[in-house]
Design a protein around this motif. Structure first.
Motif, PDB file in Angstrom:
ATOM      1  N   GLN A 201     -70.140  52.309 -44.303  1.00 19.51           N
ATOM      2  CA  GLN A 201     -70.458  53.367 -43.365  1.00 19.51           C
ATOM      3  C   GLN A 201     -69.393  53.383 -42.277  1.00 19.51           C
ATOM      4  N   ASP A 202     -69.377  54.451 -41.491  1.00 19.21           N
ATOM      5  CA  ASP A 202     -68.458  54.548 -40.360  1.00 19.21           C
ATOM      6  C   ASP A 202     -68.916  53.615 -39.239  1.00 19.21           C
ATOM      7  N   VAL A 203     -67.946  52.939 -38.629  1.00 25.10           N
ATOM      8  CA  VAL A 203     -68.205  52.070 -37.479  1.00 25.10           C
ATOM      9  C   VAL A 203     -67.229  52.486 -36.377  1.00 25.10           C
ATOM     10  N   THR A 204     -67.746  52.669 -35.174  1.00 27.33           N
ATOM     11  CA  THR A 204     -66.892  53.011 -34.033  1.00 27.33           C
ATOM     12  C   THR A 204     -66.669  51.760 -33.197  1.00 27.33           C
ATOM     13  N   PHE A 205     -65.384  51.394 -33.047  1.00 31.52           N
ATOM     14  CA  PHE A 205     -64.999  50.270 -32.197  1.00 31.52           C
ATOM     15  C   PHE A 205     -64.543  50.829 -30.860  1.00 31.52           C
ATOM     16  N   THR A 206     -65.056  50.269 -29.775  1.00 31.30           N
ATOM     17  CA  THR A 206     -64.683  50.682 -28.418  1.00 31.30           C
ATOM     18  C   THR A 206     -63.950  49.534 -27.749  1.00 31.30           C
ATOM     19  N   PHE A 207     -62.871  49.884 -27.049  1.00 27.56           N
ATOM     20  CA  PHE A 207     -62.031  48.914 -26.352  1.00 27.56           C
ATOM     21  C   PHE A 207     -62.061  49.248 -24.869  1.00 27.56           C
TER      22      PHE A 207
ATOM     23  N   GLN B  30     -54.343  56.070 -32.302  1.00 23.50           N
ATOM     24  CA  GLN B  30     -55.499  56.042 -33.201  1.00 23.50           C
ATOM     25  C   GLN B  30     -56.751  56.410 -32.409  1.00 23.50           C
ATOM     26  N   GLY B  31     -57.625  57.195 -33.003  1.00 21.78           N
ATOM     27  CA  GLY B  31     -58.816  57.641 -32.279  1.00 21.78           C
ATOM     28  C   GLY B  31     -58.374  58.336 -31.009  1.00 21.78           C
ATOM     29  N   ASP B  32     -58.964  57.955 -29.890  1.00 23.73           N
ATOM     30  CA  ASP B  32     -58.525  58.520 -28.603  1.00 23.73           C
ATOM     31  C   ASP B  32     -57.776  57.479 -27.757  1.00 23.73           C
ATOM     32  N   CYS B  33     -57.224  56.464 -28.418  1.00 26.84           N
ATOM     33  CA  CYS B  33     -56.504  55.394 -27.713  1.00 26.84           C
ATOM     34  C   CYS B  33     -55.059  55.804 -27.416  1.00 26.84           C
TER      35      CYS B  33
ATOM     36  N   PHE C 110     -56.324  46.710 -37.606  1.00 27.83           N
ATOM     37  CA  PHE C 110     -55.962  48.126 -37.489  1.00 27.83           C
ATOM     38  C   PHE C 110     -54.578  48.356 -36.873  1.00 27.83           C
ATOM     39  N   GLY C 111     -53.880  47.289 -36.494  1.00 27.16           N
ATOM     40  CA  GLY C 111     -52.511  47.404 -35.988  1.00 27.16           C
ATOM     41  C   GLY C 111     -52.437  47.979 -34.582  1.00 27.16           C
TER      42      GLY C 111
ATOM     43  N   ILE D 217     -61.982  53.975 -31.724  1.00 25.42           N
ATOM     44  CA  ILE D 217     -61.554  54.442 -33.044  1.00 25.42           C
ATOM     45  C   ILE D 217     -62.757  54.343 -33.974  1.00 25.42           C
ATOM     46  N   THR D 218     -62.803  55.197 -34.973  1.00 25.29           N
ATOM     47  CA  THR D 218     -63.868  55.150 -35.964  1.00 25.29           C
ATOM     48  C   THR D 218     -63.237  54.908 -37.327  1.00 25.29           C
ATOM     49  N   VAL D 219     -63.753  53.898 -38.023  1.00 27.20           N
ATOM     50  CA  VAL D 219     -63.239  53.532 -39.347  1.00 27.20           C
ATOM     51  C   VAL D 219     -64.418  53.358 -40.303  1.00 27.20           C
ATOM     52  N   THR D 220     -64.137  53.498 -41.580  1.00 25.02           N
ATOM     53  CA  THR D 220     -65.147  53.260 -42.604  1.00 25.02           C
ATOM     54  C   THR D 220     -64.961  51.848 -43.147  1.00 25.02           C
TER      55      THR D 220
END
Length: 156
Positions: A42-48, A74-77, A68-69, A93-96
């Motif tokens: 599933q999609d997972v959103t990582f917040t920094f 990436q995303g809104d970063c 993710f390098g 960022i959101t990744v599957t």
């Protein structure tokens, strides 16, 4: 200086005050919006979240992740922005993610902040996403041909 007889004298002295660099101080917090997902994915959103807890402004010069390098773009970063004293910067960022082997997904993000003197500070934080086993689902359909036989019997 002149005394009461009109005699004068001159004296001087100097003093040097040294300044020392105070390093910036940042804290990175990495979170996932869901840390327990099915193995099928599933999609997972990582917040920094990068917080400037130091005594001077810093520029976010780098934001990377072991899986993710470079997160810039990436995303809104985005890196390069100024984080004022007591301020913060957040992006996501959101990744599957999926894992047939049920091995947890673990990675570490690192942020680097640089002050106006070029002095840097970095902080890292990790996050782990665990996968749950999804039981297989099967369905069986049985049919007979022919669907009827004489009372005496026969091959079906």
């Amino acid at each position: 200086a002149v005394d009461d007889d009109g005699s004068d004298d001159t004296a001087s002295d100097d003093e040097t005050v040294l300044f020392f660099d105070i390093a910036p101080d940042i804290v990175l917090t990495k979170t996932a919006d869901d840390t327990l997902i099915p193995e099928t994915g599933q999609d997972v959103t990582f917040t920094f979240l990068v917080e400037n807890i130091g005594v001077e402004d810093v520029t976010l010069t780098s934001l990377t992740d072991t899986v993710f390098g470079d997160l810039n773009g990436q995303g809104d970063c985005a890196t390069g922005g100024l984080i004022p004293i007591g301020g913060s910067y957040s992006c996501s960022i959101t990744v599957t993610l999926s894992a047939d082997d049920l091995v947890a997904h673990s990675n570490v993000a690192t942020a680097v902040g640089t002050d106006d003197d070029g002095t840097t500070d970095e902080d890292s934080d990790d996050e782990t996403v665990t996968f749950t086993d999804v039981a297989p689902q099967i369905q069986i359909t049985k049919s007979a041909s022919p669907s009827s036989v004489h009372e005496a019997g026969g091959d079906v």
